[in-house]
Scaffold this motif. Structure first.
Motif, PDB file in Angstrom:
ATOM      1  N   LEU A 270       0.811  -1.217   0.000  1.00  0.00           N
ATOM      2  CA  LEU A 270       0.000   0.000   0.000  1.00  0.00           C
ATOM      3  C   LEU A 270       0.849   1.273   0.000  1.00  0.00           C
ATOM      4  N   GLY A 271       1.982   1.244   0.712  1.00  0.00           N
ATOM      5  CA  GLY A 271       2.807   2.440   0.847  1.00  0.00           C
ATOM      6  C   GLY A 271       3.886   2.581  -0.219  1.00  0.00           C
ATOM      7  N   ALA A 272       3.951   1.651  -1.166  1.00  0.00           N
ATOM      8  CA  ALA A 272       5.013   1.703  -2.169  1.00  0.00           C
ATOM      9  C   ALA A 272       4.864   2.941  -3.060  1.00  0.00           C
ATOM     10  N   SER A 273       5.960   3.374  -3.632  1.00  0.00           N
ATOM     11  CA  SER A 273       5.926   4.562  -4.491  1.00  0.00           C
ATOM     12  C   SER A 273       5.479   4.186  -5.896  1.00  0.00           C
ATOM     13  N   LEU A 274       5.064   5.184  -6.672  1.00  0.00           N
ATOM     14  CA  LEU A 274       4.609   4.905  -8.036  1.00  0.00           C
ATOM     15  C   LEU A 274       5.737   4.403  -8.930  1.00  0.00           C
ATOM     16  N   VAL A 292      -1.687  -4.766  -1.200  1.00  0.00           N
ATOM     17  CA  VAL A 292      -1.911  -5.327   0.138  1.00  0.00           C
ATOM     18  C   VAL A 292      -1.291  -4.416   1.196  1.00  0.00           C
ATOM     19  N   ASP A 293      -1.761  -4.546   2.459  1.00  0.00           N
ATOM     20  CA  ASP A 293      -1.090  -3.838   3.557  1.00  0.00           C
ATOM     21  C   ASP A 293       0.038  -4.733   4.069  1.00  0.00           C
ATOM     22  N   ASN A 294       0.708  -4.307   5.130  1.00  0.00           N
ATOM     23  CA  ASN A 294       1.888  -5.078   5.530  1.00  0.00           C
ATOM     24  C   ASN A 294       1.560  -6.417   6.198  1.00  0.00           C
ATOM     25  N   SER A 295       0.237  -6.725   6.365  1.00  0.00           N
ATOM     26  CA  SER A 295      -0.125  -8.081   6.824  1.00  0.00           C
ATOM     27  C   SER A 295      -0.777  -8.879   5.703  1.00  0.00           C
ATOM     28  N   ASP A 296      -0.580  -8.417   4.477  1.00  0.00           N
ATOM     29  CA  ASP A 296      -1.100  -9.132   3.304  1.00  0.00           C
ATOM     30  C   ASP A 296      -2.621  -9.044   3.123  1.00  0.00           C
ATOM     31  N   HIS A 297      -3.278  -8.164   3.844  1.00  0.00           N
ATOM     32  CA  HIS A 297      -4.712  -7.973   3.610  1.00  0.00           C
ATOM     33  C   HIS A 297      -4.909  -7.287   2.266  1.00  0.00           C
ATOM     34  N   LEU A 298      -5.835  -7.797   1.489  1.00  0.00           N
ATOM     35  CA  LEU A 298      -6.076  -7.219   0.160  1.00  0.00           C
ATOM     36  C   LEU A 298      -6.811  -5.892   0.292  1.00  0.00           C
ATOM     37  N   LYS A 299      -6.247  -4.839  -0.314  1.00  0.00           N
ATOM     38  CA  LYS A 299      -6.839  -3.506  -0.212  1.00  0.00           C
ATOM     39  C   LYS A 299      -7.482  -3.054  -1.520  1.00  0.00           C
ATOM     40  N   GLY A 300      -7.041  -3.623  -2.643  1.00  0.00           N
ATOM     41  CA  GLY A 300      -7.578  -3.221  -3.933  1.00  0.00           C
ATOM     42  C   GLY A 300      -6.553  -3.475  -5.015  1.00  0.00           C
ATOM     43  N   TYR A 301      -6.640  -2.721  -6.111  1.00  0.00           N
ATOM     44  CA  TYR A 301      -5.636  -2.881  -7.155  1.00  0.00           C
ATOM     45  C   TYR A 301      -5.343  -1.526  -7.790  1.00  0.00           C
ATOM     46  N   ILE A 302      -4.252  -1.467  -8.513  1.00  0.00           N
ATOM     47  CA  ILE A 302      -3.942  -0.266  -9.294  1.00  0.00           C
ATOM     48  C   ILE A 302      -3.752  -0.682 -10.744  1.00  0.00           C
ATOM     49  N   SER A 303      -4.042   0.272 -11.664  1.00  0.00           N
ATOM     50  CA  SER A 303      -3.883  -0.046 -13.075  1.00  0.00           C
ATOM     51  C   SER A 303      -2.812   0.844 -13.693  1.00  0.00           C
ATOM     52  N   ILE A 304      -2.241   0.391 -14.768  1.00  0.00           N
ATOM     53  CA  ILE A 304      -1.183   1.138 -15.450  1.00  0.00           C
ATOM     54  C   ILE A 304      -1.697   2.488 -15.958  1.00  0.00           C
ATOM     55  N   ASP A 305      -2.968   2.525 -16.397  1.00  0.00           N
ATOM     56  CA  ASP A 305      -3.541   3.780 -16.900  1.00  0.00           C
ATOM     57  C   ASP A 305      -3.594   4.844 -15.809  1.00  0.00           C
ATOM     58  N   ASP A 306      -4.126   4.480 -14.647  1.00  0.00           N
ATOM     59  CA  ASP A 306      -4.197   5.420 -13.526  1.00  0.00           C
ATOM     60  C   ASP A 306      -2.803   5.842 -13.093  1.00  0.00           C
TER      61      ASP A 306
END
Ligand code: ADP
Ligand code: MG
Length: 391
Positions: A270-274, A292-306
């Protein structure tokens, strides 16, 4: 007290025909509950008919006990017993010199139903059999084999008898007629709450109709179980051969779970840079990343377009996170999620456990492998096929 009495109970039952060396039925015990659809299945000569006919005393019991409603069948008057237990055989048992109407009301008449009730009975039954009312005045030979059997089946199911014995009733019918009669008997059985004992040598028929399957071989009881139990845990090679290879491989496919085909997800914190995210996408040649957060909980996804659109103004992955996404659980059956996965415009679906932790992904490629195995079998190259990802 308060204990449920089975409709039929076999207690260590054997049958030895005179002059026969081997018992036709050998120390058999099992129960048939009220409302069961019990299929006796086995190859020819396995003892199915013998066993079934001991229920209504058409065959005598050599050793052991057969109980109907908790009472030894020996304590009943045999003629009376037979009138109260329906019986359907291959050639429907219609009397050739009686009209369909007279055939239908034959047993109710024997049971001394009142006249008013008898009159409505023929009409009710012909409707149930889904045949035109004009057929009531025809003779059996003026109907096709399948139509005659419809009458035979409906007659037995609609009678006052709660227990019905059927000995290969559809054995002589073509596959299409047989299927429509199977549907008829299944619908009526549930609707009318009957208990049915049904002899067949056709496993497809048993698996389709039965709530309880009883497998016989050389007079021995081999296995008793629900269709699912028989299909997924056949007791031995004999049961397997009755099921057939094709069915077994289908069953294998039927029980494939998500966790059996899932592969490792490509994920980012989650905290990684672009820039980190972009590097990871390039490295793995993907256009989305699961977050994911640092306990591997799924938070969502990001796409290359965004990512490209917001590259200059966003600082971390969390700023461009899309939280809406569909997931599956590892213990869900693949068959239930097939269309959902295949129809998504994404090429995979994330797998999360009960704590919302990301444990894998199911890709379209792994689904394709499952389909291939189903169609062409999996001899010799089952494992690790799912490793070859197409995307
Ligand atoms: P299935 O219905 O499974 O084909 P059956 O119950 O008709 O098997 O027969 C079981 C065994 O008992 C077979 O070996 C058969 O030859 C024998 N059998 C059946 N009926 C009789 C009989 N009336 N007299 C002697 N042997 C019989
Ligand atoms: Mg038989």
């Amino acid at each position: 007290m308060g204990e449920k009495i089975p409709m039929v109970e076999f207690k260590d039952v054997s049958k030895i025909y005179p002059k026969m060396k081997n018992p036709a039925v050998n120390h058999i015990s099992f129960e048939i509950d009220k409302g069961d659809f019990c299929c006796l299945i086995g190859t020819s000569g396995s003892g199915k008919t013998t066993l079934m006919r001991m229920i209504n005393r058409m065959n005598s019991v050599t050793k052991g006990e057969v109980l109907v409603n908790g009472k030894n069948v020996k304590s009943f008057n045999p003629v009376n017993l037979r009138r109260h237990i329906g019986y359907v055989i291959q050639n429907n048992g219609l009397m050739p010199h009686m009209t369909i109407r007279d055939n239908i009301i034959l047993v109710p008449k024997l049971l001394k139903w009142p006249k008013e009730k008898l009159a409505g009975e023929a009409q009710k039954l012909i409707q149930m059999a889904e045949l035109p009312e004009s057929y009531l005045d025809r003779y059996p030979t003026e109907l096709s084999g399948g139509q005659q059997q419809r009458i035979g089946v409906v007659r037995a199911l609609a009678a006052n008898q709660n227990l019905i014995l059927m000995d290969e009733p559809f054995g002589a019918l073509d596959p299409i007629t047989r299927e429509s009669l199977q549907n008829l008997v299944q619908n009526l059985q549930v609707r009318l709450g009957k208990t049915i004992v049904f002899v067949t040598h056709d496993m497809d028929e048993a698996l389709k109709l039965a709530t309880k399957v009883v497998v016989l071989h050389d007079g021995q009881l081999i296995q008793v179980g629900t269709p699912e139990e028989i299909l997924h845990h056949p007791a031995n090679d004999y049961v397997k051969s009755l099921i057939g290879e094709e069915r077994l491989s289908e069953a294998k496919y039927e029980t494939v779970k998500v966790k059996n085909v899932m592969t490792n997800p490509i994920k980012i914190d989650l905290g990684a840079s672009l820039p980190d995210a972009l590097t990871m996408m390039k490295e793995h040649r993907v256009d989305t990343l699961l977050v994911v957060d640092n306990s591997d909980h799924l938070k969502g996804y990001i796409s290359i377009d965004d990512l490209q659109r917001n590259y200059s103004n966003a600082s971390s992955v969390s700023d461009i996170l899309i939280t809406k996404l569909s997931t599956v659980g590892p213990d869900e059956y693949l068959r239930d999620n097939f269309s959902r996965i295949m129809s998504r415009n994404k090429s995979y679906i994330p797998v999360i456990d009960g704590d919302n932790k990301l444990v894998g992904i199911v890709t379209r490629a792994s689904l394709v492998n499952v389909v291939y195995q189903k169609i062409w079998g999996d001899k010799g190259h089952t494992q690790n096929n799912t490793e070859k990802e197409a995307n």
